[in-house]
Design a protein around this motif. Structure first.
Motif, PDB file in Angstrom:
ATOM      1  N   SER A   6      35.342  49.041  43.202  1.00 27.76           N
ATOM      2  CA  SER A   6      34.832  48.133  42.968  1.00 27.76           C
ATOM      3  C   SER A   6      35.728  46.873  41.863  1.00 27.76           C
ATOM      4  O   SER A   6      36.456  47.344  40.922  1.00 27.76           O
ATOM      5  CB  SER A   6      33.192  48.369  41.976  1.00 27.76           C
ATOM      6  N   ILE A   7      35.152  45.629  42.640  1.00 29.21           N
ATOM      7  CA  ILE A   7      36.814  44.637  41.554  1.00 29.21           C
ATOM      8  C   ILE A   7      34.941  43.753  40.695  1.00 29.21           C
ATOM      9  O   ILE A   7      34.957  43.072  41.686  1.00 29.21           O
ATOM     10  CB  ILE A   7      37.725  44.411  41.864  1.00 29.21           C
ATOM     11  N   LEU A   8      35.319  43.293  39.391  1.00 30.31           N
ATOM     12  CA  LEU A   8      34.983  42.613  38.781  1.00 30.31           C
ATOM     13  C   LEU A   8      35.511  41.563  38.269  1.00 30.31           C
ATOM     14  O   LEU A   8      36.523  41.911  37.575  1.00 30.31           O
ATOM     15  CB  LEU A   8      33.699  43.188  37.833  1.00 30.31           C
ATOM     16  N   GLY A   9      35.188  39.989  37.693  1.00 30.76           N
ATOM     17  CA  GLY A   9      35.664  39.499  36.996  1.00 30.76           C
ATOM     18  C   GLY A   9      36.026  38.341  38.246  1.00 30.76           C
ATOM     19  O   GLY A   9      35.536  37.661  38.795  1.00 30.76           O
ATOM     20  N   GLU A  40      41.539  35.068  38.704  1.00 32.08           N
ATOM     21  CA  GLU A  40      43.042  35.630  38.546  1.00 32.08           C
ATOM     22  C   GLU A  40      43.179  37.174  38.276  1.00 32.08           C
ATOM     23  O   GLU A  40      43.765  38.146  39.095  1.00 32.08           O
ATOM     24  CB  GLU A  40      43.006  34.737  37.310  1.00 32.08           C
ATOM     25  N   ARG A  41      41.981  37.423  37.497  1.00 29.49           N
ATOM     26  CA  ARG A  41      41.945  39.218  37.926  1.00 29.49           C
ATOM     27  C   ARG A  41      41.939  40.001  39.005  1.00 29.49           C
ATOM     28  O   ARG A  41      42.161  41.367  39.446  1.00 29.49           O
ATOM     29  CB  ARG A  41      40.445  39.676  36.800  1.00 29.49           C
ATOM     30  N   THR A  42      40.991  39.291  40.166  1.00 28.36           N
ATOM     31  CA  THR A  42      41.190  40.129  41.022  1.00 28.36           C
ATOM     32  C   THR A  42      42.185  40.052  41.875  1.00 28.36           C
ATOM     33  O   THR A  42      42.698  40.895  42.707  1.00 28.36           O
ATOM     34  CB  THR A  42      39.554  39.455  42.367  1.00 28.36           C
ATOM     35  N   THR A  43      42.668  38.870  42.172  1.00 26.68           N
ATOM     36  CA  THR A  43      43.906  38.952  42.012  1.00 26.68           C
ATOM     37  C   THR A  43      45.349  39.969  42.126  1.00 26.68           C
ATOM     38  O   THR A  43      45.834  40.265  42.595  1.00 26.68           O
ATOM     39  CB  THR A  43      44.838  37.206  42.548  1.00 26.68           C
ATOM     40  N   ARG A  44      45.047  39.671  40.857  1.00 21.57           N
ATOM     41  CA  ARG A  44      46.287  40.668  40.081  1.00 21.57           C
ATOM     42  C   ARG A  44      46.156  42.102  40.572  1.00 21.57           C
ATOM     43  O   ARG A  44      47.028  42.652  40.253  1.00 21.57           O
ATOM     44  CB  ARG A  44      45.894  40.619  38.663  1.00 21.57           C
ATOM     45  N   ILE A  45      44.845  42.684  40.479  1.00 22.53           N
ATOM     46  CA  ILE A  45      44.194  43.980  40.980  1.00 22.53           C
ATOM     47  C   ILE A  45      44.739  44.124  42.040  1.00 22.53           C
ATOM     48  O   ILE A  45      45.158  45.271  42.592  1.00 22.53           O
ATOM     49  CB  ILE A  45      42.667  44.204  40.251  1.00 22.53           C
ATOM     50  N   LEU A  46      44.255  43.057  43.782  1.00 23.32           N
ATOM     51  CA  LEU A  46      44.135  43.549  44.639  1.00 23.32           C
ATOM     52  C   LEU A  46      46.220  43.466  44.888  1.00 23.32           C
ATOM     53  O   LEU A  46      46.409  44.415  45.770  1.00 23.32           O
ATOM     54  CB  LEU A  46      44.021  42.226  45.444  1.00 23.32           C
ATOM     55  N   ASN A  47      47.189  43.001  43.884  1.00 24.26           N
ATOM     56  CA  ASN A  47      48.206  43.148  44.460  1.00 24.26           C
ATOM     57  C   ASN A  47      48.580  44.513  43.649  1.00 24.26           C
ATOM     58  O   ASN A  47      49.882  44.903  44.354  1.00 24.26           O
ATOM     59  CB  ASN A  47      48.769  41.562  43.769  1.00 24.26           C
ATOM     60  N   GLU A  48      48.337  44.485  42.799  1.00 25.55           N
ATOM     61  CA  GLU A  48      48.792  46.019  41.935  1.00 25.55           C
ATOM     62  C   GLU A  48      47.834  47.417  43.290  1.00 25.55           C
ATOM     63  O   GLU A  48      49.414  48.245  43.519  1.00 25.55           O
ATOM     64  CB  GLU A  48      48.119  46.091  41.253  1.00 25.55           C
TER      65      GLU A  48
END
Length: 46
Positions: free
Chosen positions: A10-13, A16-24
């Motif tokens: 689950s990704i909330l935010g 920019e936060r979602t993009t960073r997490i997906l890239n990781e």
């Protein structure tokens, strides 16, 4: 036959936060398969 492992996160935010997490996850070899609201489903080959 290829074998995969799967992960549901689950990704909330904001964007920019979602993009960073997906890239990781992408750098770790995970492929985004599907999204449903806040849930993001990934797979990668074992």
């Amino acid at each position: 036959m290829k074998k995969y492992e799967y992960k549901c996160v689950s990704i909330l935010g904001d964007g920019e936060r979602t993009t960073r997490i997906l890239n990781e996850y992408g750098q770790q070899g995970w492929e985004l398969v599907c999204t449903c609201w806040i849930w993001h489903y990934f797979k990668r080959e074992i």
